[in-house]
Design an enzyme around this catalytic site. Structure first.
Site, mmCIF file in Angstrom:
data_model
loop_
_atom_site.group_PDB
_atom_site.id
_atom_site.type_symbol
_atom_site.label_atom_id
_atom_site.label_comp_id
_atom_site.label_asym_id
_atom_site.label_seq_id
_atom_site.Cartn_x
_atom_site.Cartn_y
_atom_site.Cartn_z
ATOM 1 N N GLY A 43 0.768 -1.247 0.000
ATOM 2 C CA GLY A 43 0.000 0.000 0.000
ATOM 3 C C GLY A 43 0.791 1.283 0.000
ATOM 4 O O GLY A 43 0.225 2.364 -0.183
ATOM 5 N N CYS A 73 -7.187 -8.224 -2.192
ATOM 6 C CA CYS A 73 -6.356 -7.085 -1.800
ATOM 7 C C CYS A 73 -6.845 -5.869 -2.587
ATOM 8 O O CYS A 73 -6.797 -5.869 -3.822
ATOM 9 C CB CYS A 73 -4.896 -7.400 -2.152
ATOM 10 S SG CYS A 73 -3.740 -6.050 -1.834
ATOM 11 N N CYS A 183 -9.296 -1.922 3.024
ATOM 12 C CA CYS A 183 -8.078 -2.740 2.956
ATOM 13 C C CYS A 183 -8.415 -4.017 3.693
ATOM 14 O O CYS A 183 -9.009 -3.974 4.781
ATOM 15 C CB CYS A 183 -6.916 -2.018 3.639
ATOM 16 S SG CYS A 183 -5.476 -3.079 3.963
ATOM 17 N N THR A 184 -8.070 -5.150 3.111
ATOM 18 C CA THR A 184 -8.526 -6.420 3.690
ATOM 19 C C THR A 184 -7.859 -6.751 5.030
ATOM 20 O O THR A 184 -8.329 -7.629 5.745
ATOM 21 C CB THR A 184 -8.319 -7.576 2.688
ATOM 22 O OG1 THR A 184 -6.941 -7.599 2.261
ATOM 23 C CG2 THR A 184 -9.221 -7.400 1.476
ATOM 24 N N HIS A 185 -6.784 -6.043 5.365
ATOM 25 C CA HIS A 185 -6.195 -6.237 6.689
ATOM 26 C C HIS A 185 -7.067 -5.619 7.801
ATOM 27 O O HIS A 185 -7.072 -6.094 8.936
ATOM 28 C CB HIS A 185 -4.812 -5.565 6.774
ATOM 29 C CG HIS A 185 -3.704 -6.321 6.105
ATOM 30 N ND1 HIS A 185 -3.601 -6.471 4.744
ATOM 31 C CD2 HIS A 185 -2.618 -6.949 6.635
ATOM 32 C CE1 HIS A 185 -2.502 -7.158 4.447
ATOM 33 N NE2 HIS A 185 -1.884 -7.465 5.587
HETATM 34 N N1 DGL Z 1 -4.515 -5.986 2.206
HETATM 35 C C1 DGL Z 1 -4.194 -4.961 1.268
HETATM 36 C C2 DGL Z 1 -5.446 -4.227 0.776
HETATM 37 O O1 DGL Z 1 -6.524 -4.756 0.807
HETATM 38 C C3 DGL Z 1 -3.100 -3.990 1.534
HETATM 39 C C4 DGL Z 1 -2.095 -4.138 2.590
HETATM 40 C C5 DGL Z 1 -0.729 -3.659 2.155
HETATM 41 O O2 DGL Z 1 -0.458 -2.439 2.206
HETATM 42 O O3 DGL Z 1 0.032 -4.507 1.717
HETATM 43 O O4 DGL Z 1 -5.353 -3.110 0.320
#
Ligand code: DGL
Length: 252
Positions: A43, A73, A183-185
């Site tokens: 990101g 993502c 963001c999926t996190h």
């Molecule tokens: N999980 C990712 C998303 O959905 C981004 C996390 C990262 O910055 O790598 O955007």
């Protein structure tokens, strides 16, 4: 590997928030989850770099054999999904984007925050999405650099998370109808986010919608499986810890 796997890809452990919705909806499918934690975060990289890494991960997963690829993502989807589909027109490729439509439909005229990575929020794809709703509601972009990194380290709540989130979210405390977790996190840090914003802000993410879209595509192609279900988790960091972290997050 047989080609009836659904491959699920993220820059790291975040895509597990989509994987858990996929498994909930389609427990009889076989999943191959690949997290690119060796290269996370995506990101805060350049768009070209995110595109290059996304292509590399997709080629790897195609080479393993799969009937569909879910890009779990938002950052990789924003930077690369159009190019990926153009390069592989015969593949089923599902992406995820911030659930702004869901928020706008639920809260017409509302105040809506979108928290996502800097790449997602600066890409043209997001601007196009946002401008579909700026007549009907007020959209606040909230980039959260550093948050995915903390979650990659297994920190989903507590002091470090709060210290990072407080300056970002306290200006919006009590003021938003909804916050889109783009963001999926971020769904893994939902408890801390909710505390800082207050109970009256709805938290929305695109995980369940992406799972439904995947099911629709597979159904349309007659590719749904009737089991038995299976899950393989791989991570480019090559460490047991990242696999264990994915398994822990999957249980939340
Ligand atoms: N999980 C990712 C998303 O959905 C981004 C996390 C990262 O910055 O790598 O955007």
């Amino acid at each position: 590997m047989s080609s009836d796997y659904i491959a699920v890809f993220d820059s790291g452990v975040g895509g597990v928030s989509v994987l858990r919705e996929l498994i909930r909806l389609m427990p009889d499918e076989r999943y191959l989850y690949f997290g690119d934690s060796a290269n996370a975060p995506y990101g805060t990289k350049t768009t070209d770099e995110v595109r290059r890494l996304t292509f590399a991960a997709a080629e790897y997963l195609f080479s393993r054999g799969c009937k569909a690829l879910v890009v779990a993502c938002n950052t990789a989807t924003a930077a690369a999904i159009r190019e990926l589909r153009a390069a592989h027109p015969d593949r089923i490729i599902i992406g995820i984007e911030p659930a702004l439509k869901v928020a706008a439909d639920h809260f017409p005229g509302g105040e809506i925050g979108v928290m996502a990575t800097p790449v997602t929020l600066r890409e043209e794809k997001f601007d196009t999405l946002m401008h579909r709703f700026t007549d009907s509601c007020t959209v606040h972009k909230i980039p959260a650099p550093g948050l995915a990194e903390l979650i990659e380290r297994g920190e989903t709540d507590g002091e470090a998370i709060e210290a990072l989130l407080r300056p970002l979210l306290s200006p919006y405390a009590g003021k938003l109808d909804a916050l889109v977790l783009g963001c999926t996190h971020y769904p893994f840090a939902a408890a801390a986010i909710q505390r800082l914003l207050g109970e009256n802000t709805a938290l929305l993410d695109g995980g369940a919608g992406t799972a439904r879209q995947t099911k629709r595509r597979l159904e349309a192609e007659g590719l749904l499986s009737d089991g038995p279900g299976e899950l393989i988790i791989e991570n480019s960091a090559g460490s047991k810890e990242m696999i264990l972290l994915c398994q822990r997050l999957l249980r939340t």
